[in-house]
Design an enzyme around this catalytic site. Sequence first.
Site, PDB file in Angstrom:
ATOM      1  N   GLY A 138      50.572  38.507  67.633  1.00  0.00           N
ATOM      2  CA  GLY A 138      50.984  37.265  68.259  1.00  0.00           C
ATOM      3  C   GLY A 138      49.856  36.606  69.024  1.00  0.00           C
ATOM      4  O   GLY A 138      48.682  36.675  68.666  1.00  0.00           O
ATOM      5  N   GLY A 139      50.226  35.975  70.150  1.00  0.00           N
ATOM      6  CA  GLY A 139      49.246  35.257  70.952  1.00  0.00           C
ATOM      7  C   GLY A 139      48.144  36.135  71.493  1.00  0.00           C
ATOM      8  O   GLY A 139      47.048  35.652  71.796  1.00  0.00           O
ATOM      9  N   GLY A 190      19.690  20.627  49.527  1.00  0.00           N
ATOM     10  CA  GLY A 190      20.196  20.534  50.885  1.00  0.00           C
ATOM     11  C   GLY A 190      20.221  21.869  51.593  1.00  0.00           C
ATOM     12  O   GLY A 190      20.107  21.929  52.827  1.00  0.00           O
ATOM     13  N   ALA A 191      20.363  22.950  50.838  1.00  0.00           N
ATOM     14  CA  ALA A 191      20.384  24.277  51.459  1.00  0.00           C
ATOM     15  C   ALA A 191      19.052  24.574  52.134  1.00  0.00           C
ATOM     16  O   ALA A 191      19.002  25.231  53.175  1.00  0.00           O
ATOM     17  CB  ALA A 191      20.712  25.338  50.414  1.00  0.00           C
TER      18      ALA A 191
END
Length: 530
Positions: A185-186, A420-421
């Site tokens: 959970g949280g 671009g890499a």
Amino acid sequence: MTATQDSALAYGGTTTISGKTAELHAVRERAVRGPSDRATETQHAKGKLTARERIGLLLDEGSFREVEQLRRHRASGFGLEAKKPYTDGVVTGWGTVYGRTVFVYAHDFRIFGGALGEAHAAKIHKIMDMAIAAGAPLVSLNDGAGARIQEGVSALAGYGGIFRRNTRASGVIPQISVMLGPCAGGAAYSPALTDFVFMVRETSQMFITGPDVVKAVTGEEITQNGLGGADVHAGTSGVAHFAYDDEETCIEEVRYLLSMLPSNNRENPPAAACADPVDRRSEALLEVVPADGNRPYDMRQVIEEIVDEGDYLEIHEHWARNIICALARLDGQVVGIVANQPQFLAGVLDIEASEKAARFVQMCDAFNIPIVTLLDVPGFLPGVDQEHRGIIRHGAKLLYAYCNATVPRISLVLRKAYGGAYIVMDSQSIGADLTFAWPTNEIAVMGAEGAANVIFRRQIQEAQDPEAMRAQMVKEYQTELMHPYYAAERGLVDDVIDPAETRHVLIDSLAMLRTKHADLPARKHGNPPT
């Protein structure tokens, strides 16, 4: 003895100081011993240590100083008024790791299953505040069942206070979460907000909704380990940075990691004595990396040859394996290493690799750790799935992290760096302080064959022998635009170096950059891509 009688010890009976001291020792002994021998045996039967045993492994012997050992909850109803154990299920305090101060809290699963209540949370809040004020690392040893249901919204509010402090401490002090039991959970969000997450196979799990809820909602049947075990989070989700087979090894590795990190963002990482010669030549590198750009190799062998004694700590070893992130030392000084791994997916950048490296670069920058980037990257991974899942957005995370980093940054092109890499992997154009390359480097927009097919498409199509023409054009492109000195001639590479001298060059360069000072524009904070 009832809880009321126990609490009244200090006010009744003997009136001497020695008598009061004896009573105090008796109360503390009960707090240290825990709820019962049976509860301890049950913990051990699961292959799990107790909270104090774990703290004993983490901290230097005899250094632990406990805070609020005698704290108890104030809740009533649902049977809680009859059970008010000391510590309220969490042990908090500070000690040392290799002589340096470290704050710690450890859930005690033997008490309320380690569940968090109001008093439990207040103890954690206090030790977190102390760690931030003192400027020292915080380690949480997690083994709890979530919020204490009997205390209702008060328990939930306790988690909110932890999350707020995790965020306030982010980039200020190192925060390490060690998962040694269930976390659902949280409660799982606090580890996710910290810098590093350790898990132990078979005994630790993390998930937002457990197997029962998953089955009820989706019909899928899965075990706790299958849903959120150590290997799942270390290799699939990327939530965990490290996974180990037993608690002892796990906690020893936490100590090792702490030895590589500064106490806070105002300090440099601790230096260590180094017996490995600064000018040691690494002739083996001439054989490790093939000149043929299509042949794979293990980048870890390169790292081992360069760093002190071949020793390094790989972060996220089992997730996004096409990129390596590691902490190591060069001449005793800590550095962060980001390196493409040609052994997996040819070392391309994809969504997960970009996220992994971006997070690591941000961590290094936050804690004053210089970054060395080793490039051998053919580009970003093409494909519909990558584009639809947002490779642009995720790749921008890595770009943002590098551009935003003010620590010393050195990049080294080993073999190929395309498109671009190449730019994203800390090229000189985005702020690398120094850029080096080996004589085998190929820096270009794309590989020679792809480039030739685009640039000379018409000539190839019209040629009597298209394949011969294509081969000729590929060779021409390689000769003109991809030779090892093309980038150096244009100032995009500071020097082309002998691979065997890589260690010496990096150490000398980092020594020069040690006093680097760089400021970012005044702003509240940036708005990085998410």
